[in-house]
Design a protein around this motif. Structure first.
Motif, PDB file in Angstrom:
ATOM      1  N   HIS A   1      -3.984  25.905  -7.244  1.00  0.00           N
ATOM      2  CA  HIS A   1      -5.392  25.797  -7.602  1.00  0.00           C
ATOM      3  C   HIS A   1      -6.019  24.526  -7.028  1.00  0.00           C
ATOM      4  N   GLU A   2      -5.196  23.697  -6.370  1.00  0.00           N
ATOM      5  CA  GLU A   2      -5.680  22.462  -5.782  1.00  0.00           C
ATOM      6  C   GLU A   2      -6.166  22.705  -4.348  1.00  0.00           C
ATOM      7  N   GLU A   3      -7.135  21.918  -3.916  1.00  0.00           N
ATOM      8  CA  GLU A   3      -7.648  22.057  -2.560  1.00  0.00           C
ATOM      9  C   GLU A   3      -6.591  21.721  -1.519  1.00  0.00           C
ATOM     10  N   ALA A   4      -5.778  20.722  -1.801  1.00  0.00           N
ATOM     11  CA  ALA A   4      -4.677  20.340  -0.912  1.00  0.00           C
ATOM     12  C   ALA A   4      -3.376  20.866  -1.508  1.00  0.00           C
ATOM     13  N   ALA A   5      -2.653  21.675  -0.754  1.00  0.00           N
ATOM     14  CA  ALA A   5      -1.415  22.275  -1.253  1.00  0.00           C
ATOM     15  C   ALA A   5      -0.396  21.196  -1.595  1.00  0.00           C
ATOM     16  N   PRO A   6       0.175  21.237  -2.805  1.00  0.00           N
ATOM     17  CA  PRO A   6       1.193  20.247  -3.172  1.00  0.00           C
ATOM     18  C   PRO A   6       2.405  20.353  -2.255  1.00  0.00           C
ATOM     19  N   PRO A   7       3.080  19.233  -1.978  1.00  0.00           N
ATOM     20  CA  PRO A   7       4.269  19.287  -1.122  1.00  0.00           C
ATOM     21  C   PRO A   7       5.392  20.069  -1.782  1.00  0.00           C
ATOM     22  N   LEU A   8       6.256  20.634  -0.954  1.00  0.00           N
ATOM     23  CA  LEU A   8       7.414  21.353  -1.470  1.00  0.00           C
ATOM     24  C   LEU A   8       8.418  20.379  -2.055  1.00  0.00           C
ATOM     25  N   GLY A   9       9.304  20.907  -2.883  1.00  0.00           N
ATOM     26  CA  GLY A   9      10.324  20.075  -3.496  1.00  0.00           C
ATOM     27  C   GLY A   9      11.461  19.771  -2.536  1.00  0.00           C
ATOM     28  N   GLY A  10      12.401  19.001  -3.000  1.00  0.00           N
ATOM     29  CA  GLY A  10      13.573  18.629  -2.221  1.00  0.00           C
ATOM     30  C   GLY A  10      14.696  18.259  -3.158  1.00  0.00           C
ATOM     31  N   PRO A  11      15.818  17.767  -2.625  1.00  0.00           N
ATOM     32  CA  PRO A  11      16.942  17.376  -3.481  1.00  0.00           C
ATOM     33  C   PRO A  11      16.513  16.370  -4.548  1.00  0.00           C
ATOM     34  N   GLY A  12      16.702  16.740  -5.804  1.00  0.00           N
ATOM     35  CA  GLY A  12      16.348  15.858  -6.902  1.00  0.00           C
ATOM     36  C   GLY A  12      14.857  15.727  -7.125  1.00  0.00           C
ATOM     37  N   ARG A  13      14.047  16.515  -6.447  1.00  0.00           N
ATOM     38  CA  ARG A  13      12.599  16.424  -6.587  1.00  0.00           C
ATOM     39  C   ARG A  13      12.025  17.835  -6.698  1.00  0.00           C
ATOM     40  N   PRO A  14      11.881  18.341  -7.909  1.00  0.00           N
ATOM     41  CA  PRO A  14      11.367  19.706  -8.078  1.00  0.00           C
ATOM     42  C   PRO A  14       9.973  19.844  -7.484  1.00  0.00           C
ATOM     43  N   GLY A  15       9.714  20.981  -6.868  1.00  0.00           N
ATOM     44  CA  GLY A  15       8.414  21.258  -6.283  1.00  0.00           C
ATOM     45  C   GLY A  15       7.732  22.409  -6.986  1.00  0.00           C
ATOM     46  N   PRO A  16       6.628  22.876  -6.450  1.00  0.00           N
ATOM     47  CA  PRO A  16       5.904  23.989  -7.056  1.00  0.00           C
ATOM     48  C   PRO A  16       6.691  25.289  -6.904  1.00  0.00           C
ATOM     49  N   PRO A  17       6.365  26.300  -7.720  1.00  0.00           N
ATOM     50  CA  PRO A  17       7.063  27.591  -7.603  1.00  0.00           C
ATOM     51  C   PRO A  17       6.852  28.212  -6.228  1.00  0.00           C
ATOM     52  N   VAL A  18       7.849  28.958  -5.778  1.00  0.00           N
ATOM     53  CA  VAL A  18       7.773  29.685  -4.513  1.00  0.00           C
ATOM     54  C   VAL A  18       7.936  31.174  -4.829  1.00  0.00           C
ATOM     55  N   LEU A  19       6.971  31.980  -4.375  1.00  0.00           N
ATOM     56  CA  LEU A  19       6.924  33.396  -4.720  1.00  0.00           C
ATOM     57  C   LEU A  19       7.412  34.259  -3.562  1.00  0.00           C
ATOM     58  N   VAL A  20       7.974  35.407  -3.890  1.00  0.00           N
ATOM     59  CA  VAL A  20       8.472  36.321  -2.870  1.00  0.00           C
ATOM     60  C   VAL A  20       7.314  37.059  -2.200  1.00  0.00           C
ATOM     61  N   ASP A  21       7.610  37.672  -1.070  1.00  0.00           N
ATOM     62  CA  ASP A  21       6.633  38.436  -0.302  1.00  0.00           C
ATOM     63  C   ASP A  21       6.765  39.917  -0.660  1.00  0.00           C
ATOM     64  N   PRO A  22       5.815  40.490  -1.398  1.00  0.00           N
ATOM     65  CA  PRO A  22       5.953  41.892  -1.815  1.00  0.00           C
ATOM     66  C   PRO A  22       5.798  42.895  -0.685  1.00  0.00           C
ATOM     67  N   PHE A  23       5.320  42.450   0.481  1.00  0.00           N
ATOM     68  CA  PHE A  23       5.125  43.376   1.594  1.00  0.00           C
ATOM     69  C   PHE A  23       6.301  43.387   2.571  1.00  0.00           C
ATOM     70  N   ASN A  24       7.291  42.534   2.337  1.00  0.00           N
ATOM     71  CA  ASN A  24       8.492  42.552   3.160  1.00  0.00           C
ATOM     72  C   ASN A  24       9.381  43.702   2.693  1.00  0.00           C
TER      73      ASN A  24
END
Length: 468
Positions: free
Chosen positions: A127-150
């Motif tokens: 919902h933010e104008e700038a996409a939050p960075p992805l997570g990494g080791p020891g740093r949880p990031g935002p949820p990642v959703l699957v592609d329903p059209f694959n």
């Protein structure tokens, strides 16, 4: 169809509906309805084609223009990030910022990628104008959703218990020849490693032939020596190893057993990747496959990060116990049976350490993207791999007299997109080769990813049995 083509198409007036220009510029409500219908037609077409969309690169036959599309039904979404393993993560995150077709819920980005790339991916809307960075080791990031059209099934599915063995993503089909399906779910990557269609295999396809008792233990539906047309899941329950409970999966082959394959991250391999069906579909000799899993990232780290006592218990107690149970159910091992240990990341490290800690317990090691950054003490991180002076700790151990005695062969695989891991794995293979072991190293176009490891598992097993 590239995303620029989609933007151009939606910039043109919609002429799909009959009527005059005056009718097309009528009431706002009618315009909105027509826009919604136009967008729905677009998604209906995408559903038939499947995603991502793959087009040839006009300037280079070894590259593809790959278009990833995300459908947003949440009007509050302001940004979407493509999370693709070793493609738009880490220091490449800017490449994953997706654009929206104005006035629609269509988000997309086109990337120029190698034709033989295998990767897993998902989408992170915000919902933010700038996409939050992805997570990494020891740093949880935002949820990642699957592609329903694959059209391929997800590599993993979210687990309410907190599975540390993977993420909820799809394997990206990037190849021009869609008639050949590889074990890893990618479509014909130009060099069809197996040509075996095992896409869609899930835990429910593994022919579980019984029920569970009140304590959770399995009851097979038929007696010893039962006839089987495909592999049977003998065990899917917690079992004790070194005083701790681990989720264990064991499958029996439909043909006479010729060996044993032990895999770390067993829940991933069995519950999501259908390893038993895939091994049989690849035409490999009959294998009793044992998967040892964990329920959390912390448990996985404790178990697979240089835990010699755990490895000793697996080799000396647990595997012989399973072999005895398998014999009761008609899968007795012959003399000279092959015993293979395999894993990836920390599991790949543990497979290597098994050869050092338990000499002769396994005659073949399959190690994929092993965590060669690890060293005793618990302070090392993957980022340390590039700065290690000289050989890493694991490689140094194989330089010691007698290290790996009793093991016949080592087969390593690593992704070209894993940075210094390629050189480190090459050096380890050089050391092993110099010690007289049979070795191989596969460097694939991809990253630290089950989308790559599952194909490499099949190829590693083929190398083992090719040697006899």
């Amino acid at each position: 169809m590239r995303f620029s083509d989609i933007l151009d198409d939606f910039s043109e007036p919609d002429t799909a509906e009959a009527g005059s220009a005056g009718e097309r510029t009528g009431r706002a409500g009618e315009e909105s309805d027509r826009a919604s219908e136009r967008e729905q037609r677009f998604w209906d077409e995408i559903a038939l084609r499947g995603t991502p969309l793959v087009d040839p690169c006009v300037n280079d036959p070894d590259l593809r223009d790959v278009t990833f599309l995300y459908r947003s039904t949440d009007v509050q979404v302001r940004s979407v990030r493509l999370a693709a393993n070793r493609v738009t993560d880490k220091d490449r995150q800017a490449a994953g910022i997706m654009s929206r077709v104005p006035g629609t819920g269509i988000w997309g980005v086109t990337l120029r990628l190698p034709a033989d790339l295998r990767c897993s991916y998902g989408f992170s809307p915000s919902h933010e104008e700038a996409a939050p960075p992805l997570g990494g080791p020891g740093r949880p990031g935002p949820p990642v959703l699957v592609d329903p059209f694959n059209p391929d099934p997800p590599l993993t599915r979210p687990d309410q218990r907190g599975d540390g063995e993977g993420s909820s993503v799809f394997s990206a089909p990037l190849a021009p020849d869609h008639s050949v399906w590889l074990f890893d779910g990618a479509r014909g990557a130009g060099a069809p490693a197996s040509g075996v269609d095992v896409t869609g295999v899930s835990a429910s396809d593994n022919n579980v032939t019984g029920t569970r008792d009140e304590a959770g233990g399995p009851h097979l539906g038929e007696g010893p020596g039962m006839d089987r047309a495909e592999p049977t899941l003998m065990i899917a329950a917690d079992r004790e190893i070194d005083g701790e409970k681990y989720p264990v999966r064991v499958s029996l082959p439909s043909t006479p057993a010729t060996g044993v394959l032990v895999l770390f991250d067993g829940r991933q391999w069995f519950d999501h990747l259908g390893v038993a069906r895939a091994v049989e579909a690849a035409g490999l000799p009959g294998l009793i496959i044992i998967g040892i899993g964990t329920y959390s990232t912390a448990e996985r780290t404790h178990t697979l990060a240089g835990n010699d006592q755990f490895l000793r218990s697996v080799a000396a107690e647990f595997v012989p116990e399973i072999e005895a149970e398998a014999a009761v159910w008609g899968s007795a091992l012959p003399a000279g049976a092959r015993r293979i240990i395999g894993g990836q990341s920390l599991g790949g490290l543990s497979a290597l350490l098994m050869a050092q800690t338990c000499p002769g317990a396994f005659d073949a090691v399959l190690s994929h993207s092993p965590s060669l950054w690890w060293s005793p003490g618990g302070t090392a991180t993957p980022a340390d791999l590039a700065s290690i002076d000289g050989d890493d700790w694991t490689t140094r151990r194989f330089l010691e007299p007698g290290a790996g005695a009793g093991t016949r062969e080592f087969h390593l695989a690593v992704g070209r997109r894993e940075g210094p891991m390629v050189d480190r794995a090459s050096r380890l293979v050089e050391v092993l080769d110099g010690r007289g072991f049979a070795t191989s190293l596969s460097v694939y176009e991809g990253g630290h990813d089950f989308a790559c490891w599952r194909g490499e598992l099949i190829e590693g097993l083929r190398r083992v049995f090719a040697r006899g």
